[in-house]
Design an enzyme around this catalytic site. Structure first.
Site, PDB file in Angstrom:
ATOM      1  N   CYS A 168       1.021  -1.166   0.304  1.00  0.00           N
ATOM      2  CA  CYS A 168       0.067   0.052   0.282  1.00  0.00           C
ATOM      3  C   CYS A 168       0.628   1.417  -0.189  1.00  0.00           C
ATOM      4  O   CYS A 168       1.649   1.516   0.801  1.00  0.00           O
ATOM      5  CB  CYS A 168      -0.615   0.158   0.690  1.00  0.00           C
ATOM      6  N   CYS A 195      -0.693   4.035  -6.227  1.00  0.00           N
ATOM      7  CA  CYS A 195      -1.895   3.260  -5.090  1.00  0.00           C
ATOM      8  C   CYS A 195      -1.640   1.873  -5.607  1.00  0.00           C
ATOM      9  O   CYS A 195      -2.138   1.964  -6.936  1.00  0.00           O
ATOM     10  CB  CYS A 195      -2.898   3.693  -5.393  1.00  0.00           C
TER      11      CYS A 195
END
Ligand code: DGL
Length: 311
Positions: free
Chosen positions: A75, A180
């Site tokens: 992440c 992302c």
């Protein structure tokens, strides 16, 4: 309830990190993985940093008890905000997910770097862009916070007709960096929208993970054959490398007060299963790799992982 200890852990707010897990597990036959997805509280990208840190700590405390050999923060948002703190707090190695700005900037031209709001506002991301911009002056890096995009992907990533383009900045870049891990699901749509090359960091993470595990097993071999075998200890005093896989019970503090524990369907009898309101562990075994799904999104992630990726 028992699950095996000593695997490789992955963390993401939701489904995004599955793309990282997919890239890594292809290179690591026979490995044991944990995938912790906090889908019920995703997206993280618009939450305050302190709240994100609190949620991430829950996952990493569990990784610590599972005696993971390594954790991958799959992440970009959590890497940008928490990776330094996590490395200071936990004794196992932690690999982060950084946007692949170097690969894109090397080629020169206009580069769009798409991120969540939290990544965009983080100092770590700002410093990375500044450093890369200085090193590659022929590139022009422009970062964008794609408000709401990760949340839409979390919900609609399987919908081939859903239009995500409203969330994308307008322009004609020469390259786009997906900052992302959720954005990787719509990679082809982004590529078509801008008609340019698109970069993500997943292969880089897979390479780093393989390198780290290779290095660890070389050290392990050395430890066991040298006179100092077994003397290497982690911060908490346990041996640096597990000699063999063991099992640990799953931990009472993870169960909510009204926790419901029951066995779920299984393809293996190697371990039993737990289901609680707050925390779930659902094993999935495909081919040679074992994957244990943890966190509030365990059901969802297991379901999509099995249908979308080949294991
Ligand atoms: N997959 C995440 C990232 O790489 C987080 C997205 C979110 O939860 O906002 O940034």
């Amino acid at each position: 309830m028992k699950i095996p200890i000593g695997g490789v852990a992955f963390f993401d707010s939701g489904v995004g990190g599955l793309t990282v897990l997919n890239a890594c597990q292809k290179r690591l036959a026979g490995e044991k993985f944990y995938y912790y997805g906090d889908n019920e509280r995703a997206p993280y990208g618009s939450l305050p940093p302190t709240q994100i840190e609190r949620y991430v700590k829950e996952a990493f405390d569990l990784f610590e008890q599972l005696q993971v050999k390594c954790a991958v923060v799959a992440c970009n948002t959590v890497t940008a905000l928490c990776v330094d703190g996590l490395r200071a707090r936990y004794s196992f190695p932690i690999i982060g997910a950084e946007p692949a700005v170097v690969s894109a900037a090397k080629r020169g031209g206009e580069v769009f770097v798409l991120t969540t709001r939290a990544t965009f506002e983080s100092q770590r991301f700002h410093l990375l862009c500044e450093k890369v911009q200085t090193k590659y002056p022929l590139a022009k890096l422009t970062a964008y916070a794609c408000e709401g995009l990760a949340g839409e992907i979390e919900t609609h990533f399987c919908d081939a007709f859903y239009d995500f383009t409203e969330r994308l900045p307008r322009g004609s870049p020469d390259a786009v960096v997906l900052g992302c891990t959720h954005y990787v699901y719509i990679r082809e749509r982004i590529k078509k929208f801008y008609n340019c090359e698109v970069f993500d960091g997943n292969e880089g993470i897979a390479q780093r993970l393989c390198g780290l595990l290779r290095q660890n097993s070389a050290c392990k071999e050395q430890n066991f054959t040298s006179e100092t075998a077994g003397s290497e200890k982690n911060r908490d005093g346990r041996p640096l490398f597990q000699k063999s896989m063991g099992e640990v019970g799953i931990f009472d503090h993870l169960l909510s007060r009204n926790a419901e524990i029951k066995k779920l369907g299984t393809k293996t009898n190697k371990c039993s299963y737990i289901k609680t309101r707050k925390s779930r562990i659902i094993p999935s075994i495909k081919a040679k790799n074992e994957i244990y799904f943890l966190g509030s999104g365990a059901d969802k992630n297991k379901h999509f992982c099995e249908r979308m990726f080949e294991f």
